[in-house]
Write a protein that holds these residues in place. Sequence first.
Motif, PDB file in Angstrom:
ATOM      1  N   SER A 185       0.832  -1.200   0.000  1.00  0.00           N
ATOM      2  CA  SER A 185       0.000   0.000   0.000  1.00  0.00           C
ATOM      3  C   SER A 185       0.867   1.250   0.000  1.00  0.00           C
ATOM      4  CB  SER A 185      -0.914  -0.001   1.230  1.00  0.00           C
ATOM      5  OG  SER A 185      -1.684  -1.174   1.287  1.00  0.00           O
ATOM      6  N   GLN A 186       0.270   2.347  -0.520  1.00  0.00           N
ATOM      7  CA  GLN A 186       0.979   3.624  -0.515  1.00  0.00           C
ATOM      8  C   GLN A 186       0.957   4.278   0.868  1.00  0.00           C
ATOM      9  OE1 GLN A 186      -0.964   5.883  -3.569  1.00  0.00           O
ATOM     10  NE2 GLN A 186      -0.087   4.666  -5.257  1.00  0.00           N
ATOM     11  N   ARG A 187      -0.090   4.044   1.608  1.00  0.00           N
ATOM     12  CA  ARG A 187      -0.189   4.546   2.980  1.00  0.00           C
ATOM     13  C   ARG A 187      -0.558   3.388   3.893  1.00  0.00           C
ATOM     14  NH1 ARG A 187      -4.559   8.867   3.357  1.00  0.00           N
ATOM     15  NH2 ARG A 187      -3.827   8.846   5.523  1.00  0.00           N
ATOM     16  N   VAL A 188       0.170   3.258   4.987  1.00  0.00           N
ATOM     17  CA  VAL A 188      -0.087   2.189   5.956  1.00  0.00           C
ATOM     18  C   VAL A 188      -0.292   2.844   7.324  1.00  0.00           C
ATOM     19  CG1 VAL A 188       0.761   0.096   7.062  1.00  0.00           C
ATOM     20  CG2 VAL A 188       1.303   0.549   4.647  1.00  0.00           C
ATOM     21  N   ILE A 189      -1.426   2.542   7.919  1.00  0.00           N
ATOM     22  CA  ILE A 189      -1.744   3.090   9.244  1.00  0.00           C
ATOM     23  C   ILE A 189      -1.800   1.922  10.231  1.00  0.00           C
ATOM     24  CG2 ILE A 189      -3.406   4.387  10.616  1.00  0.00           C
ATOM     25  CD1 ILE A 189      -4.383   5.627   7.970  1.00  0.00           C
ATOM     26  N   ILE A 190      -0.976   2.028  11.255  1.00  0.00           N
ATOM     27  CA  ILE A 190      -0.913   0.977  12.290  1.00  0.00           C
ATOM     28  C   ILE A 190      -1.438   1.586  13.577  1.00  0.00           C
ATOM     29  CG2 ILE A 190       0.582  -0.631  13.525  1.00  0.00           C
ATOM     30  CD1 ILE A 190       2.607  -0.211  11.191  1.00  0.00           C
ATOM     31  N   ARG A 191      -2.477   0.982  14.128  1.00  0.00           N
ATOM     32  CA  ARG A 191      -3.126   1.560  15.298  1.00  0.00           C
ATOM     33  C   ARG A 191      -3.428   0.450  16.306  1.00  0.00           C
ATOM     34  NH1 ARG A 191      -5.798   6.451  15.347  1.00  0.00           N
ATOM     35  NH2 ARG A 191      -5.856   6.417  13.055  1.00  0.00           N
ATOM     36  N   THR A 192      -3.018   0.695  17.563  1.00  0.00           N
ATOM     37  CA  THR A 192      -3.393  -0.268  18.606  1.00  0.00           C
ATOM     38  C   THR A 192      -4.869  -0.117  18.923  1.00  0.00           C
ATOM     39  OG1 THR A 192      -2.855   1.262  20.391  1.00  0.00           O
ATOM     40  CG2 THR A 192      -1.094  -0.195  19.621  1.00  0.00           C
ATOM     41  N   SER A 193      -5.436  -1.185  19.478  1.00  0.00           N
ATOM     42  CA  SER A 193      -6.879  -1.197  19.738  1.00  0.00           C
ATOM     43  C   SER A 193      -7.149  -1.524  21.198  1.00  0.00           C
ATOM     44  CB  SER A 193      -7.556  -2.245  18.846  1.00  0.00           C
ATOM     45  OG  SER A 193      -8.922  -2.401  19.213  1.00  0.00           O
ATOM     46  N   PRO A 194      -8.052  -0.745  21.836  1.00  0.00           N
ATOM     47  CA  PRO A 194      -8.455  -1.083  23.206  1.00  0.00           C
ATOM     48  C   PRO A 194      -9.481  -2.213  23.270  1.00  0.00           C
ATOM     49  CG  PRO A 194      -9.564   0.915  22.504  1.00  0.00           C
ATOM     50  CD  PRO A 194      -8.639   0.529  21.381  1.00  0.00           C
ATOM     51  N   HIS A 195      -9.836  -2.777  22.130  1.00  0.00           N
ATOM     52  CA  HIS A 195     -10.822  -3.861  22.085  1.00  0.00           C
ATOM     53  C   HIS A 195     -10.288  -5.078  22.841  1.00  0.00           C
ATOM     54  CE1 HIS A 195     -13.517  -6.928  20.337  1.00  0.00           C
ATOM     55  NE2 HIS A 195     -14.335  -5.905  20.146  1.00  0.00           N
ATOM     56  N   HIS A 196     -11.190  -5.807  23.483  1.00  0.00           N
ATOM     57  CA  HIS A 196     -10.750  -6.925  24.309  1.00  0.00           C
ATOM     58  C   HIS A 196     -10.272  -8.118  23.488  1.00  0.00           C
ATOM     59  CE1 HIS A 196     -14.954  -7.924  23.375  1.00  0.00           C
ATOM     60  NE2 HIS A 196     -14.631  -9.174  23.603  1.00  0.00           N
ATOM     61  N   GLU A 197     -10.530  -8.128  22.174  1.00  0.00           N
ATOM     62  CA  GLU A 197     -10.077  -9.242  21.349  1.00  0.00           C
ATOM     63  C   GLU A 197      -9.010  -8.835  20.328  1.00  0.00           C
ATOM     64  OE1 GLU A 197     -13.430 -11.058  19.490  1.00  0.00           O
ATOM     65  OE2 GLU A 197     -14.215 -11.919  21.357  1.00  0.00           O
ATOM     66  N   ILE A 198      -9.008  -7.580  19.919  1.00  0.00           N
ATOM     67  CA  ILE A 198      -8.084  -7.108  18.891  1.00  0.00           C
ATOM     68  C   ILE A 198      -6.993  -6.267  19.538  1.00  0.00           C
ATOM     69  CG2 ILE A 198      -7.863  -5.868  16.712  1.00  0.00           C
ATOM     70  CD1 ILE A 198      -9.601  -8.399  16.614  1.00  0.00           C
ATOM     71  N   ALA A 199      -5.730  -6.580  19.233  1.00  0.00           N
ATOM     72  CA  ALA A 199      -4.609  -5.830  19.788  1.00  0.00           C
ATOM     73  C   ALA A 199      -4.166  -4.710  18.855  1.00  0.00           C
ATOM     74  CB  ALA A 199      -3.434  -6.759  20.076  1.00  0.00           C
ATOM     75  N   VAL A 200      -4.045  -5.007  17.556  1.00  0.00           N
ATOM     76  CA  VAL A 200      -3.529  -4.032  16.599  1.00  0.00           C
ATOM     77  C   VAL A 200      -4.335  -4.150  15.307  1.00  0.00           C
ATOM     78  CG1 VAL A 200      -1.505  -3.240  15.293  1.00  0.00           C
ATOM     79  CG2 VAL A 200      -1.209  -4.204  17.579  1.00  0.00           C
TER      80      VAL A 200
END
Length: 344
Positions: A301-316
Amino acid sequence: MTVRAILSVIGLAFTAYLAARGLIWTSPETVERGWLIVAALVLYLPVTWLWIFAIGARERTTESAATTSVRLPGWGVALALVAAVVVPNAPFLAVTEAGRTQPFVTWVIGGIGALMTIVMVRRRPVVAWTGMAILGVSTSFWLGPLQALSLGLVGSLVWVTAAQLVTIALDQAARDAERLAELQQAASAWQASQSGRQRERRLHVQRALQAAGPILARTIENGGNLRAADKEAARRAEATLRDELRGNRLLDDGVRAEIEAARCRGAAVSLFDEGGLEGLNAAELDGVRSELAGILRGAVSQRVIIRTSPHHEIAVTVVGRSTGEGAGGDDDQVDLWREIRRPR
């Protein structure tokens, strides 16, 4: 020998001395029922020594957060109160009125006082003062209040009172010592935390110097006149510094290398740590970072966004966007969507 053993031996010797006075009949003619005096001794000594050595030796419970004290069984309490009733009355009943002030009779005042002092030290204040009340009533009945006080009752009251004050002081000292230990542990934990943060800051500074140091040196050397390649290197260095500030918990050497490779091929990579990784241990964080590095390795991809998640099942969450070919090529299309699940 321990302090407790020494005090127990002293208590044993002192109570034996008091009881021995009951065997020295200085006025035998006043003794009418000698067996009662012997019976009082036979009851007094075992009960007293049982409280000194045996009762509660293996029965402990925490009365408060600060002190651990011996809790004595009910049958031991009953024996102490029986002794407080029988021992002071039996010798007085065994002699005539003329012999009631003799030392072999009045020893019971000091003897019961010593027993109740031991009971007080064993953290039974109600039982100790109940025994002293029984002693006071009994001796006042046989001798009269003033004579009872003059023949040792005052001393027994002072012993029990002093034992209670010392016990309270020791309990307070134990609570203060425990509080001090807690404060020392908290101070040590804070110091360790500060040391860890200092090491982390030094590491960030070293990485910042590694990333931005060479380009800053070239900028100074050239007076700010940078070539296109140097400007691109400066932009990558700036982005690397932002990564360290915004998403340090996501980074390890593998992730840093993949992000740098993506930027070198022209992709814009953004990191955002918005919480959600705090509950992961080191091994779980390594697993998340390893999976993130694998995703970046295959991203185009031309732009990559990496974001942590406060969700109880998803980390990133990793989102990749590229310029679309339709509609004049002005719209971005999502061509990468990956979620890294929290380790279970």
